[in-house]
Design a protein around this motif. Sequence first.
Motif, PDB file in Angstrom:
ATOM      1  N   VAL A 142       5.866  11.213   2.841  1.00 23.69           N
ATOM      2  CA  VAL A 142       4.455  11.522   3.075  1.00 23.69           C
ATOM      3  C   VAL A 142       4.218  11.570   4.576  1.00 23.69           C
ATOM      4  O   VAL A 142       4.131  10.530   5.246  1.00 23.69           O
ATOM      5  CB  VAL A 142       3.530  10.475   2.416  1.00 23.69           C
ATOM      6  N   GLY A 143       4.138  12.758   5.121  1.00 28.28           N
ATOM      7  CA  GLY A 143       3.899  12.905   6.551  1.00 28.28           C
ATOM      8  C   GLY A 143       2.432  12.804   6.894  1.00 28.28           C
ATOM      9  O   GLY A 143       1.564  13.237   6.138  1.00 28.28           O
ATOM     10  N   ILE A 144       2.140  12.215   8.062  1.00 30.11           N
ATOM     11  CA  ILE A 144       0.765  12.067   8.543  1.00 30.11           C
ATOM     12  C   ILE A 144       0.638  12.858   9.852  1.00 30.11           C
ATOM     13  O   ILE A 144       1.419  12.639  10.775  1.00 30.11           O
ATOM     14  CB  ILE A 144       0.406  10.593   8.808  1.00 30.11           C
ATOM     15  N   PRO A 145      -0.293  13.812   9.934  1.00 30.85           N
ATOM     16  CA  PRO A 145      -1.305  14.194   8.942  1.00 30.85           C
ATOM     17  C   PRO A 145      -0.932  15.432   8.134  1.00 30.85           C
ATOM     18  O   PRO A 145      -1.797  15.984   7.452  1.00 30.85           O
ATOM     19  CB  PRO A 145      -2.513  14.488   9.835  1.00 30.85           C
ATOM     20  N   SER A 146       0.317  15.875   8.200  1.00 32.43           N
ATOM     21  CA  SER A 146       0.681  17.127   7.523  1.00 32.43           C
ATOM     22  C   SER A 146       0.455  17.074   6.020  1.00 32.43           C
ATOM     23  O   SER A 146      -0.037  18.029   5.418  1.00 32.43           O
ATOM     24  CB  SER A 146       2.144  17.464   7.817  1.00 32.43           C
TER      25      SER A 146
ATOM     26  N   ARG B 151       3.031   3.781   9.116  1.00 34.13           N
ATOM     27  CA  ARG B 151       3.365   5.200   9.301  1.00 34.13           C
ATOM     28  C   ARG B 151       4.818   5.475   8.927  1.00 34.13           C
ATOM     29  O   ARG B 151       5.125   6.473   8.263  1.00 34.13           O
ATOM     30  CB  ARG B 151       3.114   5.585  10.761  1.00 34.13           C
ATOM     31  N   GLN B 152       5.718   4.571   9.319  1.00 33.80           N
ATOM     32  CA  GLN B 152       7.136   4.756   9.014  1.00 33.80           C
ATOM     33  C   GLN B 152       7.398   4.642   7.513  1.00 33.80           C
ATOM     34  O   GLN B 152       8.195   5.407   6.948  1.00 33.80           O
ATOM     35  CB  GLN B 152       7.969   3.724   9.769  1.00 33.80           C
TER      36      GLN B 152
ATOM     37  N   GLU C 272      -2.307  -4.065   9.433  1.00 33.80           N
ATOM     38  CA  GLU C 272      -2.120  -4.822  10.674  1.00 33.80           C
ATOM     39  C   GLU C 272      -1.053  -4.195  11.561  1.00 33.80           C
ATOM     40  O   GLU C 272      -1.094  -4.338  12.781  1.00 33.80           O
ATOM     41  CB  GLU C 272      -1.727  -6.276  10.354  1.00 33.80           C
ATOM     42  N   ASP C 273      -0.090  -3.521  10.982  1.00 30.52           N
ATOM     43  CA  ASP C 273       1.004  -2.910  11.724  1.00 30.52           C
ATOM     44  C   ASP C 273       0.987  -1.407  11.453  1.00 30.52           C
ATOM     45  O   ASP C 273       1.596  -0.921  10.493  1.00 30.52           O
ATOM     46  CB  ASP C 273       2.339  -3.531  11.294  1.00 30.52           C
ATOM     47  N   GLY C 274       0.293  -0.670  12.312  1.00 24.93           N
ATOM     48  CA  GLY C 274       0.143   0.755  12.104  1.00 24.93           C
ATOM     49  C   GLY C 274       1.454   1.514  12.172  1.00 24.93           C
ATOM     50  O   GLY C 274       1.688   2.437  11.387  1.00 24.93           O
ATOM     51  N   ALA C 275       2.320   1.139  13.111  1.00 22.81           N
ATOM     52  CA  ALA C 275       3.611   1.824  13.252  1.00 22.81           C
ATOM     53  C   ALA C 275       4.467   1.635  12.002  1.00 22.81           C
ATOM     54  O   ALA C 275       5.120   2.572  11.525  1.00 22.81           O
ATOM     55  CB  ALA C 275       4.333   1.312  14.489  1.00 22.81           C
TER      56      ALA C 275
ATOM     57  N   LEU D  63       0.828  -1.203   0.000  1.00 23.32           N
ATOM     58  CA  LEU D  63       0.000   0.000   0.000  1.00 23.32           C
ATOM     59  C   LEU D  63       0.866   1.259   0.000  1.00 23.32           C
ATOM     60  O   LEU D  63       0.590   2.210  -0.745  1.00 23.32           O
ATOM     61  CB  LEU D  63      -0.921  -0.007   1.215  1.00 23.32           C
ATOM     62  N   ALA D  64       1.925   1.259   0.798  1.00 23.62           N
ATOM     63  CA  ALA D  64       2.820   2.420   0.831  1.00 23.62           C
ATOM     64  C   ALA D  64       3.455   2.666  -0.530  1.00 23.62           C
ATOM     65  O   ALA D  64       3.612   3.817  -0.966  1.00 23.62           O
ATOM     66  CB  ALA D  64       3.892   2.216   1.896  1.00 23.62           C
ATOM     67  N   ASN D  65       3.813   1.602  -1.230  1.00 21.24           N
ATOM     68  CA  ASN D  65       4.413   1.753  -2.564  1.00 21.24           C
ATOM     69  C   ASN D  65       3.419   2.338  -3.563  1.00 21.24           C
ATOM     70  O   ASN D  65       3.788   3.151  -4.427  1.00 21.24           O
ATOM     71  CB  ASN D  65       4.924   0.403  -3.068  1.00 21.24           C
ATOM     72  N   LEU D  66       2.149   1.948  -3.453  1.00 23.15           N
ATOM     73  CA  LEU D  66       1.120   2.496  -4.342  1.00 23.15           C
ATOM     74  C   LEU D  66       0.908   3.980  -4.072  1.00 23.15           C
ATOM     75  O   LEU D  66       0.719   4.783  -5.003  1.00 23.15           O
ATOM     76  CB  LEU D  66      -0.189   1.731  -4.166  1.00 23.15           C
TER      77      LEU D  66
END
Length: 378
Positions: free
Chosen positions: A289-293, A281-282, A275-278, A250-253
């Motif tokens: 891509v910063g969250i939520p900036s 985010r990393q 499944e692994d939120g941390a 998903l991060a790659n997309l």
Amino acid sequence: MNNTASDLEQYLDELANNARPGDRLPPIRDLMRRFGVSQMLVQRAFQGLKTKGLIDSQVGRGTYFRGDGELVPANTGPRLQANRSVLLLRRSISITRGRVLVEGLQRRFTADGHRVLEVSYTDPAHARTVLKGSPRFDACVVQSTYKTITIDLLAALRDKCDVLAVDGATLAGTDVEAVGMEWGEPLAKAIALLRQQGHGRIAYAATSSPVLATQMGRRRFEYLQTTLADTELHEITVPHLPDDNYEAALANLIKASLDASGRLPFTALVAWGVEDGAKFRQLLSDAGVGIPSALSVVLLGRTDLANEHANFFDTIGCSVADQIESLYQAINVRWADPSLPYGVRLIPVTSKVGQSIAAPPPATRSTVSRVSTTDSPT
């Protein structure tokens, strides 16, 4: 003259007083049609007969008249049998939700004095092999975790277990209890929350695999595309399941969606399957891509699992605690009255507030026309 609930009760009392031991009760649906009452009223009338000691239920035999026509004291009526046996059949997979759920069910049934056996399996063939050497169980909870439960495995389980329940809203119209979640309502709530924050360009990410629960979510998404004229909705389909490096895919997309200036075509994301939120985010941070900036994110997941929300993400979905309770109740209700109709139990929607949502940058807050896009791997 119209029939009433009291007419139904009188009819059943007369049947009970004239019945022979073992005579079956009329089907619930026949009684509903005959007396023009709801299923709940018929079941309540059955419970009244049970309290009087006029009928009894057994798995495999159904509900039947005792046939003696004599009342028994209410406190000696049918009771749940103690020391039942429960099989927890779980696919071997490193998904935290599965482990937490199985452990919770084990605690609940053990506390009731039942014998509980947990068995892990790698695939349906392995599960059938394990079942061949197993004794018969009073109930079984199957946790397949995104994989197909084959017909032959279901047949083997029905041969070994009186009551069969599946973790997940995957089966309907069968003599199996199914307890799970449909993701349409949480998705709609997440999009509404982001729109309230001023987001007009929102992406929805889910697996491309045709899992029933996520298909319900996709159907709701398609409906929202046709009704939210002031919101641009993007669809991201991930060719993985949550147990298969889903976060990285998903991060790659999302990274591939960045334009030359480093901007995304959407300002907010609703993501199923993390499944692994941390880790997620990393991965986005590493992609710039910063969250939520730069991107507001709402996860569709379990609101009581820290590995998913990572004490950071706003999360809408359900709780594992509710899943445990629903499976536990489904089995106990079936034990108490095997004649009840089977169906799917949908657990309630819950929310957890996090820090992953902010208003979009001022330059992106303008109202836009709806456009549907699908992002895919490049």
